[in-house]
Design a protein around this motif. Structure first.
Motif, PDB file in Angstrom:
ATOM      1  N   SER A  99       2.159 -25.438  61.632  1.00 46.34           N
ATOM      2  CA  SER A  99       0.949 -26.358  62.154  1.00 46.34           C
ATOM      3  C   SER A  99       0.795 -27.517  61.228  1.00 46.34           C
ATOM      4  O   SER A  99       0.944 -27.380  59.943  1.00 46.34           O
ATOM      5  CB  SER A  99      -0.131 -25.365  62.607  1.00 46.34           C
ATOM      6  N   GLN A 100       0.254 -28.475  61.672  1.00 48.52           N
ATOM      7  CA  GLN A 100      -0.263 -29.721  60.919  1.00 48.52           C
ATOM      8  C   GLN A 100      -1.659 -30.009  61.385  1.00 48.52           C
ATOM      9  O   GLN A 100      -1.774 -29.959  62.705  1.00 48.52           O
ATOM     10  CB  GLN A 100       0.673 -30.869  60.806  1.00 48.52           C
ATOM     11  N   GLU A 101      -2.603 -30.578  60.855  1.00 48.80           N
ATOM     12  CA  GLU A 101      -3.990 -31.258  61.198  1.00 48.80           C
ATOM     13  C   GLU A 101      -4.151 -32.068  60.151  1.00 48.80           C
ATOM     14  O   GLU A 101      -4.081 -32.038  58.907  1.00 48.80           O
ATOM     15  CB  GLU A 101      -4.854 -29.954  61.210  1.00 48.80           C
ATOM     16  N   GLY A 102      -4.727 -33.411  60.779  1.00 48.40           N
ATOM     17  CA  GLY A 102      -5.380 -34.216  60.042  1.00 48.40           C
ATOM     18  C   GLY A 102      -5.479 -35.619  60.968  1.00 48.40           C
ATOM     19  O   GLY A 102      -5.387 -35.623  61.962  1.00 48.40           O
ATOM     20  N   ILE A 103      -5.312 -36.875  60.086  1.00 46.92           N
ATOM     21  CA  ILE A 103      -5.590 -38.020  60.614  1.00 46.92           C
ATOM     22  C   ILE A 103      -4.163 -38.522  60.921  1.00 46.92           C
ATOM     23  O   ILE A 103      -3.244 -38.492  59.997  1.00 46.92           O
ATOM     24  CB  ILE A 103      -6.295 -39.063  59.716  1.00 46.92           C
ATOM     25  N   GLY A 104      -3.954 -39.214  62.055  1.00 44.32           N
ATOM     26  CA  GLY A 104      -2.715 -40.088  62.339  1.00 44.32           C
ATOM     27  C   GLY A 104      -2.869 -41.537  62.106  1.00 44.32           C
ATOM     28  O   GLY A 104      -3.758 -41.916  61.265  1.00 44.32           O
ATOM     29  N   ASP A 105      -1.753 -42.167  62.512  1.00 44.03           N
ATOM     30  CA  ASP A 105      -2.017 -43.617  62.286  1.00 44.03           C
ATOM     31  C   ASP A 105      -2.829 -44.335  63.174  1.00 44.03           C
ATOM     32  O   ASP A 105      -3.050 -44.197  64.459  1.00 44.03           O
ATOM     33  CB  ASP A 105      -0.446 -44.182  62.634  1.00 44.03           C
ATOM     34  N   ILE A 106      -3.629 -45.429  62.481  1.00 40.08           N
ATOM     35  CA  ILE A 106      -4.563 -46.176  63.248  1.00 40.08           C
ATOM     36  C   ILE A 106      -4.031 -47.325  64.013  1.00 40.08           C
ATOM     37  O   ILE A 106      -2.913 -47.997  63.439  1.00 40.08           O
ATOM     38  CB  ILE A 106      -5.764 -46.697  62.322  1.00 40.08           C
ATOM     39  N   VAL A 107      -4.421 -47.533  65.461  1.00 44.97           N
ATOM     40  CA  VAL A 107      -4.012 -48.927  65.872  1.00 44.97           C
ATOM     41  C   VAL A 107      -5.223 -49.654  66.042  1.00 44.97           C
ATOM     42  O   VAL A 107      -6.064 -49.196  66.701  1.00 44.97           O
ATOM     43  CB  VAL A 107      -3.407 -48.303  67.377  1.00 44.97           C
ATOM     44  N   GLN A 108      -5.184 -50.774  65.661  1.00 48.75           N
ATOM     45  CA  GLN A 108      -6.229 -51.845  65.722  1.00 48.75           C
ATOM     46  C   GLN A 108      -5.825 -52.889  66.605  1.00 48.75           C
ATOM     47  O   GLN A 108      -4.999 -53.754  66.172  1.00 48.75           O
ATOM     48  CB  GLN A 108      -6.645 -52.298  64.186  1.00 48.75           C
ATOM     49  N   SER A 109      -6.758 -53.228  67.504  1.00 46.78           N
ATOM     50  CA  SER A 109      -6.225 -54.429  68.658  1.00 46.78           C
ATOM     51  C   SER A 109      -7.542 -55.253  68.412  1.00 46.78           C
ATOM     52  O   SER A 109      -8.775 -54.824  68.432  1.00 46.78           O
ATOM     53  CB  SER A 109      -6.242 -53.917  70.030  1.00 46.78           C
TER      54      SER A 109
END
Length: 265
Positions: A99-109
């Motif tokens: 398993s993995q947990e944490g922050i993913g990649d941010i998408v900024q529009s």
């Protein structure tokens, strides 16, 4: 999963300040249906999907934290900032990975949008950016990306309908990771009642031009705008069906819960 809830509750505590709304709940519900409305909001969108991986044994919890901040530019234009910060917990998406947990990649529009509709159409255009903020190798593309984004919609009586789209190309990052070359298309239609209940039918489709694979989730979401104390909020949920999924992607049915803080002027 506990860490996802802790993050959500911490942000609610920090940002859940009293908001004294001058607009009706129905008007606010219609603004929430408009991606470029001049309304500060903080949606928390919790998604669940299953049957992930080569043996259909994995599942994923994804909390998208999506602050929306409009900035007035002169008398005629707004700049709408829409951020998607994913907080992820996933398990058994591939044999032996755990398993993995944490922050993913941010998408900024960023959308430049006229304050007044153009011949009845509300629209916005601007850039979109992919930021490799993922905290784990399995939660990030490890690429910097950018491209154009646009939205166009109409609001007629109780109906809101339109489409939001973007395309992201990667231009830097880990050379050993796959390039990003993907198109996102989100057609939507929303019906809002006088009691501020909104029913939305939409898809959040993604096409990967390198692998030539589609992700096509079909969704129905029902939300209600109300007031908790002096704070205007929207809450609700819905279901998702994966009509098309990439190799090792989710299959079958999934779900979504939504809670949004609103800060009308």
């Amino acid at each position: 999963m506990k860490k996802i809830l802790v993050v959500a509750l911490a942000l609610i505590t920090m940002l859940g300040l009293p908001a004294y709304a001058q607009e009706s709940a129905e008007d606010l519900a219609k603004k929430l249906a408009n991606p470029v409305a001049a309304l500060i909001s903080l949606p928390f969108q919790l998604n669940y999907d299953t049957n992930i991986g080569p043996v259909d044994d994995g599942d994923r919890w994804l909390l998208n934290i999506q602050p929306v901040v409009p900035i007035s530019i002169g008398d005629d234009w707004n700049l709408i900032s829409r951020t998607i910060l994913p907080v992820i917990f996933q398990d058994d998406i591939a044999p032996g990975l755990g398993s993995q947990e944490g922050i993913g990649d941010i998408v900024q529009s960023l959308f430049f949008s006229p304050k007044a509709p153009t011949k009845g159409w509300i629209w916005g255009v601007g850039p979109v950016f992919l930021l490799p903020s993922g905290s784990d190798d399995l939660l990030t593309a490890d690429k910097w990306g950018a491209g154009p984004t646009a939205v166009a919609l109409k609001q007629t009586g109780p109906w809101t309908y339109g489409v939001l789209a973007n395309h992201i190309w990667s231009f830097a990052g880990d050379d050993d990771r796959a390039d990003v070359n993907s198109t996102f298309i989100q057609p939507f239609v929303t019906y809002t009642t006088t009691s501020a209940i909104s029913v939305t039918l939409q898809t959040e489709s993604l096409y990967d031009w390198d692998t030539e694979q589609w992700s096509v989730p079909l969704m129905v979401v029902v939300t209600q705008v109300t007031k908790i104390g002096n704070q205007m909020v929207s809450f609700g949920g819905g279901v998702r069906y994966w009509a098309e999924s990439p190799e090792n992607g989710p299959e079958g049915w999934g779900g979504r819960l939504v809670f949004t803080l609103m800060f009308p002027k």
